[in-house]
Enzyme design. Structure first.
Site, PDB file in Angstrom:
ATOM      1  N   SER A   8      -7.298   7.544  49.779  1.00 25.25           N
ATOM      2  CA  SER A   8      -5.987   7.878  49.236  1.00 25.25           C
ATOM      3  C   SER A   8      -4.915   7.651  50.282  1.00 25.25           C
ATOM      4  O   SER A   8      -4.911   8.292  51.340  1.00 25.25           O
ATOM      5  CB  SER A   8      -5.955   9.333  48.779  1.00 25.25           C
ATOM      6  OG  SER A   8      -4.635   9.650  48.397  1.00 25.25           O
ATOM      7  N   HIS A  32      -6.318   4.027  46.786  1.00 24.68           N
ATOM      8  CA  HIS A  32      -5.800   4.986  45.812  1.00 24.68           C
ATOM      9  C   HIS A  32      -4.343   5.283  46.145  1.00 24.68           C
ATOM     10  O   HIS A  32      -4.023   5.691  47.265  1.00 24.68           O
ATOM     11  CB  HIS A  32      -6.643   6.267  45.858  1.00 24.68           C
ATOM     12  CG  HIS A  32      -6.275   7.260  44.802  1.00 24.68           C
ATOM     13  ND1 HIS A  32      -6.705   7.150  43.499  1.00 24.68           N
ATOM     14  CD2 HIS A  32      -5.503   8.362  44.859  1.00 24.68           C
ATOM     15  CE1 HIS A  32      -6.225   8.163  42.797  1.00 24.68           C
ATOM     16  NE2 HIS A  32      -5.484   8.919  43.597  1.00 24.68           N
ATOM     17  N   ASP A  34      -0.982   7.335  45.173  1.00 28.87           N
ATOM     18  CA  ASP A  34      -0.466   8.493  44.443  1.00 28.87           C
ATOM     19  C   ASP A  34       1.023   8.346  44.160  1.00 28.87           C
ATOM     20  O   ASP A  34       1.838   8.428  45.068  1.00 28.87           O
ATOM     21  CB  ASP A  34      -0.732   9.772  45.229  1.00 28.87           C
ATOM     22  CG  ASP A  34      -2.209  10.116  45.230  1.00 28.87           C
ATOM     23  OD1 ASP A  34      -2.813  10.185  46.326  1.00 28.87           O
ATOM     24  OD2 ASP A  34      -2.764  10.308  44.135  1.00 28.87           O
ATOM     25  N   MET A  36       4.136   9.948  42.601  1.00 24.57           N
ATOM     26  CA  MET A  36       4.628  11.265  42.147  1.00 24.57           C
ATOM     27  C   MET A  36       6.135  11.205  41.961  1.00 24.57           C
ATOM     28  O   MET A  36       6.832  10.612  42.788  1.00 24.57           O
ATOM     29  CB  MET A  36       4.304  12.334  43.192  1.00 24.57           C
ATOM     30  CG  MET A  36       2.836  12.405  43.545  1.00 24.57           C
ATOM     31  SD  MET A  36       2.547  13.765  44.694  1.00 24.57           S
ATOM     32  CE  MET A  36       0.861  13.392  45.173  1.00 24.57           C
ATOM     33  N   HIS A  65      -2.573   6.353  40.638  1.00 25.77           N
ATOM     34  CA  HIS A  65      -2.696   7.658  39.986  1.00 25.77           C
ATOM     35  C   HIS A  65      -1.285   8.165  39.745  1.00 25.77           C
ATOM     36  O   HIS A  65      -0.584   8.496  40.700  1.00 25.77           O
ATOM     37  CB  HIS A  65      -3.492   8.576  40.934  1.00 25.77           C
ATOM     38  CG  HIS A  65      -3.554  10.002  40.497  1.00 25.77           C
ATOM     39  ND1 HIS A  65      -4.010  10.999  41.333  1.00 25.77           N
ATOM     40  CD2 HIS A  65      -3.236  10.589  39.319  1.00 25.77           C
ATOM     41  CE1 HIS A  65      -3.956  12.158  40.690  1.00 25.77           C
ATOM     42  NE2 HIS A  65      -3.491  11.933  39.473  1.00 25.77           N
ATOM     43  N   MET A  67       1.308  10.721  38.759  1.00 27.31           N
ATOM     44  CA  MET A  67       1.636  12.117  38.502  1.00 27.31           C
ATOM     45  C   MET A  67       3.108  12.151  38.142  1.00 27.31           C
ATOM     46  O   MET A  67       3.961  12.528  38.953  1.00 27.31           O
ATOM     47  CB  MET A  67       1.314  12.954  39.741  1.00 27.31           C
ATOM     48  CG  MET A  67      -0.181  13.184  39.886  1.00 27.31           C
ATOM     49  SD  MET A  67      -0.664  13.514  41.582  1.00 27.31           S
ATOM     50  CE  MET A  67      -0.873  11.832  42.166  1.00 27.31           C
ATOM     51  N   MET A 136      -5.948   9.051  10.488  1.00 25.93           N
ATOM     52  CA  MET A 136      -5.502   7.913   9.665  1.00 25.93           C
ATOM     53  C   MET A 136      -6.692   7.361   8.890  1.00 25.93           C
ATOM     54  O   MET A 136      -7.747   7.083   9.462  1.00 25.93           O
ATOM     55  CB  MET A 136      -4.907   6.800  10.526  1.00 25.93           C
ATOM     56  CG  MET A 136      -3.535   7.081  11.133  1.00 25.93           C
ATOM     57  SD  MET A 136      -2.236   7.569   9.967  1.00 25.93           S
ATOM     58  CE  MET A 136      -2.121   6.121   8.910  1.00 25.93           C
ATOM     59  N   ASP A 170      -4.214  10.439   5.846  1.00 29.70           N
ATOM     60  CA  ASP A 170      -3.071   9.613   5.453  1.00 29.70           C
ATOM     61  C   ASP A 170      -3.512   8.181   5.208  1.00 29.70           C
ATOM     62  O   ASP A 170      -3.961   7.503   6.126  1.00 29.70           O
ATOM     63  CB  ASP A 170      -2.019   9.671   6.582  1.00 29.70           C
ATOM     64  CG  ASP A 170      -0.749   8.888   6.277  1.00 29.70           C
ATOM     65  OD1 ASP A 170      -0.592   8.406   5.133  1.00 29.70           O
ATOM     66  OD2 ASP A 170       0.091   8.782   7.187  1.00 29.70           O
TER      67      ASP A 170
HETATM   68  C1  DX5 Z   1       0.478   4.296   6.476  1.00 29.15           C
HETATM   69  C2  DX5 Z   1       1.473   5.431   6.341  1.00 29.15           C
HETATM   70  C3  DX5 Z   1       1.283   6.207   5.109  1.00 29.15           C
HETATM   71  C4  DX5 Z   1       1.546   5.491   3.855  1.00 29.15           C
HETATM   72  C5  DX5 Z   1       0.471   5.964   2.941  1.00 29.15           C
HETATM   73  O1  DX5 Z   1       0.720   3.597   7.612  1.00 29.15           O
HETATM   74  O2  DX5 Z   1       1.302   6.307   7.439  1.00 29.15           O
HETATM   75  O3  DX5 Z   1       1.897   7.465   5.113  1.00 29.15           O
HETATM   76  O4  DX5 Z   1       2.811   5.746   3.340  1.00 29.15           O
HETATM   77  O5  DX5 Z   1       0.590   5.297   1.770  1.00 29.15           O
HETATM   78  P1  DX5 Z   1      -0.590   5.266   0.707  1.00 29.15           P
HETATM   79  O6  DX5 Z   1      -0.816   6.689   0.280  1.00 29.15           O
HETATM   80  O7  DX5 Z   1      -0.008   4.387  -0.331  1.00 29.15           O
HETATM   81  O8  DX5 Z   1      -1.783   4.677   1.370  1.00 29.15           O
HETATM   82 ZN    ZN Z   2       2.097   8.442   6.965  1.00 32.57          ZN
END
Ligand code: DX5
Ligand code: ZN
Length: 218
Positions: A8, A32, A34, A36, A65, A67, A136, A170
């Site tokens: 370091s 290394h 640092d 900061m 690294h 920080m 997702m 989602d």
């Molecule tokens: C996708 C979005 C969603 C989208 C979902 O990238 O984050 O919120 O609007 O849409 P549906 O329900 O049609 O898949």
């Molecule tokens: Zn969404």
């Protein structure tokens, strides 16, 4: 996975960067460095200009690294300067959580389909945890995509770990996928095209609510 010994440079004489060469001559694998910012930690050290100067004198792996409070802001300058590794603190995301809470919002973290669920665990187990995890079920980009059922493994694992956490899904949720999500343990459901395109959105919302609440009773 090889052995890397990384002296370091924080312990070197900062006015004499030839100590870097000395360490390499001594058999060091990496240097290394640092970085900061005097904010994330109460100390101020070096930044991209020093990395850039050092890079002119050595081809060595510069193990940086960071920080710093805003590591994202450092990515470009450090890359340009010739850093080799860019290691940032998971605690930076914790700081973000604290800030979100201080503004009266609920912090949540999202993971894309390709990201393993384990990556959010440190943010759930921390003393300042996120209050929701959004899994997702499509690649984040637009509505109307097809639900990826494999994501339910993540939801199940997360629900097993955290009984009362808000777990949101989602992408591609609607009448044909809601039961999969609900039985895996999701309790917050995002739905775009299905609800907006439904002849009776209210009926679909209530159907989805029913599916989630039935699954959560069991
Ligand atoms: C996708 C979005 C969603 C989208 C979902 O990238 O984050 O919120 O609007 O849409 P549906 O329900 O049609 O898949
Ligand atoms: Zn969404």
């Amino acid at each position: 996975m090889g052995v890397k010994i990384a002296p370091s440079m924080l312990s070197s004489d900062f006015s004499n960067l030839s100590e870097a060469k000395f360490m390499l001559d001594c058999g060091a694998d990496w240097l290394h460095m640092d970085i900061m910012d005097g904010h994330f930690v109460p100390n101020l050290t070096i930044g991209a200009p020093v990395i850039e100067s050092l890079r002119k004198h050595t081809k060595a792996y510069l193990d940086c690294h960071l920080m710093v409070t805003n590591p994202i802001d450092y990515v470009e300058p450090m890359g340009k300067a010739g850093a080799s590794g860019f290691t940032f603190h998971v605690e930076v995301s914790k700081e973000l959580i604290v800030r979100i809470k201080s503004k009266g919002m609920r912090p949540g973290v999202v993971l894309k389909p390709g990201t393993p669920i384990e990556e959010v665990y440190p943010l759930i187990d921390s003393e300042n945890p996120v209050e929701m995890v959004l899994v997702m079920t499509v690649e984040p980009v637009f509505g109307g995509q097809k639900f990826i059922p494999e994501m339910m493994d993540k939801v199940r694992a997360l629900r097993k770990k955290c009984r009362s956490l808000d777990i949101e899904v989602d992408g591609g949720l609607g009448p044909s996928t809601i039961d999969m999500a609900a039985s895996a343990g999701a309790n917050c459901i995002v739905a775009g095209s299905s609800v907006f395109g439904a002849p009776e959105p209210a009926a679909l919302i209530s159907l989805m609510r029913k599916s989630v609440s039935e699954n959560h009773q069991n």
